[in-house]
Design an enzyme around this catalytic site. Structure first.
Site, PDB file in Angstrom:
ATOM      1  N   HIS A 121       0.815  -1.220   0.000  1.00 44.05           N
ATOM      2  CA  HIS A 121       0.000   0.000   0.000  1.00 44.05           C
ATOM      3  C   HIS A 121       0.847   1.267   0.000  1.00 44.05           C
ATOM      4  CE1 HIS A 121       0.464  -0.268   4.493  1.00 44.05           C
ATOM      5  NE2 HIS A 121       0.480   1.046   4.381  1.00 44.05           N
ATOM      6  N   ASP A 151       0.279  -7.673   1.393  1.00 42.42           N
ATOM      7  CA  ASP A 151       0.704  -6.284   1.537  1.00 42.42           C
ATOM      8  C   ASP A 151       2.230  -6.163   1.491  1.00 42.42           C
ATOM      9  OD1 ASP A 151       0.297  -3.573   1.733  1.00 42.42           O
ATOM     10  OD2 ASP A 151       0.187  -3.555   3.923  1.00 42.42           O
ATOM     11  N   SER A 226       4.622   2.232   8.017  1.00 43.28           N
ATOM     12  CA  SER A 226       4.271   1.111   7.153  1.00 43.28           C
ATOM     13  C   SER A 226       5.450   0.681   6.300  1.00 43.28           C
ATOM     14  CB  SER A 226       3.108   1.498   6.230  1.00 43.28           C
ATOM     15  OG  SER A 226       1.935   1.704   6.974  1.00 43.28           O
TER      16      SER A 226
END
Length: 483
Positions: A121, A151, A226
């Protein structure tokens, strides 16, 4: 007047002894707390900041929108003096000009020749990706491949000055709940921020992420973390910080990391073919609740309950049926239903495995060949029909379905639709209007009249189970038949 010398009392001596003991122990306890400084010094240089940019789609120039209506048939001539004024203050057709969208995240270098790992993402739909090193050097990156289900994204940069610093890869299987872990990343763009905490749980399943057994921690993770690494105390990467649970958008004590062994498996597939394949059984499953366990004659809830077997899938070819409870897969116990998808996903496509199940209260073992996970199907919503029969005993009103509804929903020649739910066991169990009831106690339901006969024959006081379909999702529900 003479006074006797005052000696310390027993209580005073006890209090002093306790104070001395506390002072003596305090430095020892402080010395036992972890010091992460050497870990950060050794591993920090391999952690990078990642920025990506998605350019807006180009559009043809449009005439400015006027703040008033022109008479019918009248148009403004090209190049009118007020056109630029109107364009500047009222925009193109009343819309704001589109700007490039940017995304910030973290990552880490896994090989000296420039392979970088981050989250999918972070670089989703990016036209340009820049990797910024700890020494502030910026390197353009190319996307080797990306996997949305886990992911995980793999990037490649070209080093300017020789080999790049790399992280050490650890073994998440050896990670223990309660163990100290540390994250390095760029929350809100603050490069190389370090936060620490403990492992809260392992093998955690999250909605829409059934193929990843997440590591749950209480390490402070915020937007920008992230894709960054999660280290153990040995300085080894054991996970990739991926997401948080939050009601505010900020950290609330629940963060989740993708285990590094899952990520490295994705890396090898992306390097080899640019895509990721996973094993697939062709079943939809759910947890076994206490009530469902009782209906199956199980001593305690465990396993993955099969709610539907997909036509022509591996499970169907092996003879699995809705209502089977999968207890072991390829020699590994299935305690929760969430244990099954990650284990199936990591199984090599084409491999034959043994699956231990419970069917009608009796254990059995089947063999099946694992196939590749296909693309997901679209969901369908159908309209309830007028009632034709009722089952007042459970508080349900059900209807027959048309042939077209059966075809669209792939129900075969069975199933009845719930038209209404009144006070009673069905409402308590969670049955909803619009559900399609496929079976009762594993006995297939063909029509509304047959459903009523089956319900009337249920033993009073016992737990019955209904297999219903809600949209595209089959679901087992347990209810106790009234006396």
């Amino acid at each position: 007047m003479n006074t006797l010398p005052r000696f310390p009392t027993l209580a005073t001596l006890s209090g002093a002894a306790a104070l001395f003991a506390l002072l003596a122990v305090a430095p020892v306890r402080a010395a036992d707390l972890p010091d992460f400084s050497s870990l950060v010094t050794a591993s920090g240089p391999a952690v990078v900041n990642i920025s990506s940019e998605q350019k807006p789609a180009t559009a043809q120039a449009a005439r400015p929108k006027l703040p008033f209506e022109l008479p019918e048939g009248m148009e403004l001539p090209d190049g009118m003096p007020l056109e630029e004024f109107m364009r500047r203050f009222f925009g193109e057709q009343g819309e704001m000009p589109q700007l490039p969208s940017e995304s910030l995240g973290s990552g880490f270098i896994i090989s000296a020749d420039g392979y970088v790992l981050t989250n999918h993402h972070v670089v989703r739909n990016a036209d340009e990706i820049i990797v910024r090193l700890g020494d502030r050097n910026e390197l353009p990156a190319t996307l080797v491949g990306s996997d949305e289900r886990s992911d995980i994204a793999l990037l490649k940069v070209t080093p300017k000055n020789g080999a790049l610093p790399t992280v050490k890869i650890g073994d998440p299987a050896r990670l223990k709940v309660g163990e100290w872990v540390l994250a390095i990343g760029s929350p809100f763009g603050f490069d190389h921020s370090v936060t620490a905490g403990i492992v809260s749980a392992k093998g955690r399943a999250l909605p829409q992420d059934t193929y990843v057994p997440f590591i749950q921690t209480d390490v402070a993770i915020n937007p920008g973390n992230s894709g960054g690494p999660l280290f153990n105390m040995a300085g080894e990467v054991v996970g990739i910080n991926s997401q948080i649970y939050s009601r505010t958008g900020g950290f609330m004590g629940l963060s989740f990391a993708v285990p590094i062994d899952v990520a490295m498996d994705v890396v090898e597939q992306l390097k080899k073919s640019g895509k990721v394949t996973r094993g697939w059984l062709g079943v939809l499953i759910q947890d076994v609740t206490r009530e469902l366990a009782e209906s199956f004659g199980m001593a305690q809830p465990r396993g993955a309950l099969v709610a539907r077997v997909m036509p022509d899938g591996p499970a169907a070819k092996a003879g699995l049926e809705a209502g089977d409870v999968i207890l072991r897969f390829n020699g590994e116990d299935i305690v929760y239903s969430s244990d099954l998808p990650p284990r199936v996903g990591r199984t090599a496509v084409g491999r034959t495995v043994e699956v231990d199940i419970l069917r009608a209260g009796k254990p059995r073992t089947v063999k099946l060949a694992v196939e590749a996970l296909p693309a997901q199907a679209d969901s369908k919503v159908e309209t309830p029909q007028p009632a034709r029969a009722s089952a007042d005993r459970l508080g349900l009103r059900v209807v027959d379905m048309t042939a077209q509804q059966r075809k669209d929903g792939k129900f075969g020649d069975g199933g009845v639709r719930v038209e209404g739910v009144e006070d009673g066991p069905a409402q308590d169990a969670g049955v909803q209007r619009g559900d399609v009831i496929l079976s009762v106690n594993s006995q297939a339901v063909k029509d509304a009249a047959g459903f009523t006969r089956v319900v009337e024959g249920l033993p009073a006081g016992k737990v019955a189970r209904l297999l219903v379909q809600r949209g595209e999702n089959p679901l087992w529900l347990a209810l106790r038949v009234p006396k």
